[in-house]
Design a protein around this motif. Sequence first.
Motif, mmCIF file in Angstrom:
data_model
loop_
_atom_site.group_PDB
_atom_site.id
_atom_site.type_symbol
_atom_site.label_atom_id
_atom_site.label_comp_id
_atom_site.label_asym_id
_atom_site.label_seq_id
_atom_site.Cartn_x
_atom_site.Cartn_y
_atom_site.Cartn_z
ATOM 1 N N LEU A 136 0.906 -1.333 0.153
ATOM 2 C CA LEU A 136 -0.165 0.037 0.092
ATOM 3 C C LEU A 136 0.888 1.300 0.171
ATOM 4 O O LEU A 136 1.572 1.486 0.848
ATOM 5 N N ASN A 137 0.900 2.002 -0.997
ATOM 6 C CA ASN A 137 1.689 3.067 -1.146
ATOM 7 C C ASN A 137 3.207 2.585 -1.110
ATOM 8 O O ASN A 137 3.741 3.752 -0.325
ATOM 9 N N GLY A 138 3.740 1.593 -1.333
ATOM 10 C CA GLY A 138 4.944 1.095 -0.969
ATOM 11 C C GLY A 138 5.197 0.435 0.049
ATOM 12 O O GLY A 138 6.518 -0.131 0.190
ATOM 13 N N ALA A 139 4.280 0.475 0.956
ATOM 14 C CA ALA A 139 4.641 -0.407 2.333
ATOM 15 C C ALA A 139 3.823 -1.753 2.240
ATOM 16 O O ALA A 139 2.758 -1.733 1.939
ATOM 17 N N PRO A 140 4.622 -2.825 2.532
ATOM 18 C CA PRO A 140 4.230 -4.035 2.646
ATOM 19 C C PRO A 140 2.996 -4.327 3.433
ATOM 20 O O PRO A 140 3.196 -3.911 4.485
ATOM 21 N N VAL A 141 2.004 -5.050 3.168
ATOM 22 C CA VAL A 141 1.049 -5.636 4.028
ATOM 23 C C VAL A 141 1.016 -7.128 4.182
ATOM 24 O O VAL A 141 1.466 -7.848 3.122
ATOM 25 N N ILE A 142 0.684 -7.531 5.365
ATOM 26 C CA ILE A 142 0.466 -9.116 5.380
ATOM 27 C C ILE A 142 -0.842 -9.543 5.059
ATOM 28 O O ILE A 142 -1.946 -9.011 4.955
ATOM 29 N N GLY A 143 -0.499 -10.770 4.218
ATOM 30 C CA GLY A 143 -1.925 -11.595 3.810
ATOM 31 C C GLY A 143 -1.876 -11.388 2.425
ATOM 32 O O GLY A 143 -1.179 -10.523 1.376
ATOM 33 N N SER A 144 -2.498 -12.026 1.337
ATOM 34 C CA SER A 144 -3.010 -12.004 0.146
ATOM 35 C C SER A 144 -4.001 -11.246 -0.393
ATOM 36 O O SER A 144 -4.213 -11.167 -1.538
ATOM 37 N N ALA A 145 -4.750 -10.556 0.710
ATOM 38 C CA ALA A 145 -5.759 -9.673 0.350
ATOM 39 C C ALA A 145 -6.005 -8.629 1.273
ATOM 40 O O ALA A 145 -5.570 -8.758 2.340
ATOM 41 N N VAL A 146 -6.347 -7.188 0.919
ATOM 42 C CA VAL A 146 -6.573 -6.046 1.817
ATOM 43 C C VAL A 146 -8.023 -5.612 1.293
ATOM 44 O O VAL A 146 -8.203 -5.610 0.227
ATOM 45 N N ARG A 147 -8.611 -5.060 2.269
ATOM 46 C CA ARG A 147 -10.043 -4.706 2.102
ATOM 47 C C ARG A 147 -10.162 -3.296 2.644
ATOM 48 O O ARG A 147 -9.889 -3.071 3.572
ATOM 49 N N PHE A 148 -10.858 -2.363 1.888
ATOM 50 C CA PHE A 148 -10.952 -0.918 1.954
ATOM 51 C C PHE A 148 -12.317 -0.740 2.338
ATOM 52 O O PHE A 148 -13.369 -1.336 1.666
ATOM 53 N N ARG A 149 -12.436 0.414 3.158
ATOM 54 C CA ARG A 149 -13.859 0.841 3.330
ATOM 55 C C ARG A 149 -13.637 2.298 3.574
ATOM 56 O O ARG A 149 -12.852 2.933 4.019
ATOM 57 N N ALA A 150 -14.899 3.191 3.055
ATOM 58 C CA ALA A 150 -14.829 4.586 2.864
ATOM 59 C C ALA A 150 -15.512 5.064 3.962
ATOM 60 O O ALA A 150 -16.654 4.293 4.691
ATOM 61 N N GLY A 151 -15.405 6.205 4.559
ATOM 62 C CA GLY A 151 -16.299 7.087 5.544
ATOM 63 C C GLY A 151 -16.144 6.247 7.065
ATOM 64 O O GLY A 151 -17.066 6.541 7.907
ATOM 65 N N VAL A 152 -14.856 5.525 7.333
ATOM 66 C CA VAL A 152 -14.538 5.023 8.407
ATOM 67 C C VAL A 152 -13.694 6.026 9.517
ATOM 68 O O VAL A 152 -12.540 6.145 9.067
ATOM 69 N N GLU A 153 -14.142 6.589 10.447
ATOM 70 C CA GLU A 153 -13.238 7.518 11.094
ATOM 71 C C GLU A 153 -12.363 6.902 12.197
ATOM 72 O O GLU A 153 -11.440 7.234 12.992
ATOM 73 N N SER A 154 -12.805 5.850 12.696
ATOM 74 C CA SER A 154 -12.231 4.883 13.681
ATOM 75 C C SER A 154 -12.186 3.432 13.554
ATOM 76 O O SER A 154 -12.993 3.074 12.514
ATOM 77 N N SER A 155 -11.680 2.689 14.261
ATOM 78 C CA SER A 155 -11.816 1.157 14.194
ATOM 79 C C SER A 155 -13.181 0.710 13.940
ATOM 80 O O SER A 155 -13.990 1.141 14.848
ATOM 81 N N ASP A 156 -13.321 -0.283 13.187
ATOM 82 C CA ASP A 156 -14.536 -0.562 12.797
ATOM 83 C C ASP A 156 -14.902 -1.916 12.285
ATOM 84 O O ASP A 156 -13.902 -2.403 12.003
ATOM 85 N N ALA A 157 -15.908 -2.666 12.612
ATOM 86 C CA ALA A 157 -16.072 -3.952 11.917
ATOM 87 C C ALA A 157 -17.424 -4.216 11.605
ATOM 88 O O ALA A 157 -18.558 -3.390 12.075
ATOM 89 N N GLY A 158 -17.790 -5.367 10.928
ATOM 90 C CA GLY A 158 -19.309 -5.586 10.644
ATOM 91 C C GLY A 158 -19.586 -5.272 9.260
ATOM 92 O O GLY A 158 -18.695 -5.464 8.250
ATOM 93 N N THR A 159 -20.904 -4.649 9.107
ATOM 94 C CA THR A 159 -21.423 -4.613 7.884
ATOM 95 C C THR A 159 -20.539 -3.608 6.855
ATOM 96 O O THR A 159 -20.131 -2.543 7.416
ATOM 97 N N PRO A 160 -20.378 -3.844 5.595
ATOM 98 C CA PRO A 160 -19.756 -2.773 4.704
ATOM 99 C C PRO A 160 -20.191 -1.470 4.879
ATOM 100 O O PRO A 160 -21.512 -1.568 4.925
ATOM 101 N N GLY A 161 -19.487 -0.473 4.620
ATOM 102 C CA GLY A 161 -20.034 0.785 4.662
ATOM 103 C C GLY A 161 -20.934 1.101 3.383
ATOM 104 O O GLY A 161 -21.217 0.505 2.692
ATOM 105 N N ASP A 162 -21.593 2.519 3.724
ATOM 106 C CA ASP A 162 -22.473 3.044 2.871
ATOM 107 C C ASP A 162 -21.931 4.064 1.900
ATOM 108 O O ASP A 162 -22.377 4.386 0.801
ATOM 109 N N SER A 163 -20.676 4.310 2.322
ATOM 110 C CA SER A 163 -19.928 5.677 1.553
ATOM 111 C C SER A 163 -19.539 5.107 0.304
ATOM 112 O O SER A 163 -18.966 4.302 0.264
ATOM 113 N N ALA A 164 -19.315 5.945 -0.633
ATOM 114 C CA ALA A 164 -18.997 5.608 -2.140
ATOM 115 C C ALA A 164 -17.395 5.271 -1.994
ATOM 116 O O ALA A 164 -16.589 5.956 -1.423
ATOM 117 N N ILE A 165 -16.830 4.293 -2.694
ATOM 118 C CA ILE A 165 -15.538 4.292 -2.810
ATOM 119 C C ILE A 165 -15.275 3.576 -4.319
ATOM 120 O O ILE A 165 -16.173 3.076 -4.797
#
Length: 368
Positions: free
Chosen positions: A71-100
Motif C-alpha cells: 500500500l503506497n509502497g509499504a508491505p502488508v500482511i496477507g494475500s488480500a486487503v479490504r478497503f472501506r470509506a467513511g470510517v473514522e475509527s476502528s470498525d467492524a461488521g457490515t460494509p459501509g455505505d459511503s462511495a468507494i
Amino acid sequence: MWRPVALLLLLLVPLRAPAVETMRIAMGDAQGEVRVSGKGLSFGSDTEDAAFTPLQQDGVVVRRRGSRLELNGAPVIGSAVRFRAGVESSDAGTPGDSAIRARDMEVRGDVVVRLYKDGLQLINVIALEDYLAAVLGSEMPVSFPSEALKAQAVAARTYALQKKLEAYGAPFHMGSSVLHQVYGGLNREDPRTRAAVVATRGEVLTYELAPIEAYFHASCGGHTESGWDSLQRDLPYLKAVECPCGRLPASRWSATVSDAELRAALGQPTEGFRVTGRTSTHRVSRVSVAGGASVDGAQFRRKLGYTKLKSLDFDVEHTQGKWHFTGRGYGHGAGLCQWGAKALADGGMSYRDILLHYYPDTELQQLY
C-alpha cells in the motif's frame, strides 16, 4: 403462496455474519497495480469481523510485488486487503455505505484487492439490497412500471442468493457482466430502482424451499423457452409460457451477415446452410451445411455474436450473396421476460402474479 422461510436464512448467513445479507461481486482484474479512493478511507483484512485502520488520506495505490501486496509502497500482511470509506475509527461488521472507487467503477460497500494469478483481482463486498438497486438500473429500463421493476428486483435477488449458495467458500459469488447479472455500481442506482428493492425487501422465489435459478432476459418474442432447450437446465419452473411481448416492436429484429462472417461462425463453408432443428417454440436448435456438418443453435449464436443474432427465434434467407436474418426476442428466452413484464404491469398485473406467470410452480417467500 407467500410464507417466511427461516431455515434458508441459516444457510445463507454464517454464524459470525454482519447484520445484513451481503454479496461478493468480482469487479474485474488489474495488472501490477490499482488505485482505490474514497473519503475517509480505511483498510483491514478480508474478514467479516475485521478492524479497519484509517489511512489518513482519501486514496491509495495497491501494488503487487512478487507474492505480496504493498500500500503506497509499504508491505502488508496477507494475500488480500479490504478497503472501506467513511470510517473514522476502528470498525467492524457490515460494509459501509459511503462511495468507494476502484479503477473506473464507483460502488457502495467495501472493495477487496487480492492476489490473483499474475496480477490483482478486485471484489466488491456489498449489502445485497444495495447491490440490487444498481443491478435493476443496469438490467431494466428505470422507466418501466413499478410492478415490473419489483418483479425484476425479486428475480435478481433470488438469482443472487442462489449463486451465493452455489459459490459457498469461493472468493466471490458472481461477476458483474452479462454472464451473471449486469452490475454497474453506484451510478446505475435510481430512486425508482431503490423503491422497487425496498418494496420487495427480503422476498425470494423458491421451489421445494430453495431459491430458484431465476433466469431472465430482455424479450422472448411471444413465448418463453424451457430451461432445457434454452440453457440445458432441466428445471421444473422454467417452462415455455405465452407472453404479450410478441406484440411489441421491441421484440422484432433483423440482421444481415456476409458469407465471410457466416463462414467464420460455422467454421465451415456456407454452401447449403440451413436450419435443421427447432424447439417447440420455433427457436433454432441446430443448423447444418452441405456435407452433413452441423452446429448447435446456441453455439452458433455465440459464435456469430449475441448482439448480431439477438435470439434463436429467427428465419433466414440468402439473397445477393448475403444472409438475411429476421427474428423475434432478445436473449435466451428462459424465465422472466422483461418487456413482457412491462406489458403485464401496464395491464394491471401485480409483480407477484407476474413472477408466478414466468416461474410457474414456485413460491414467493419472505426470507428476511
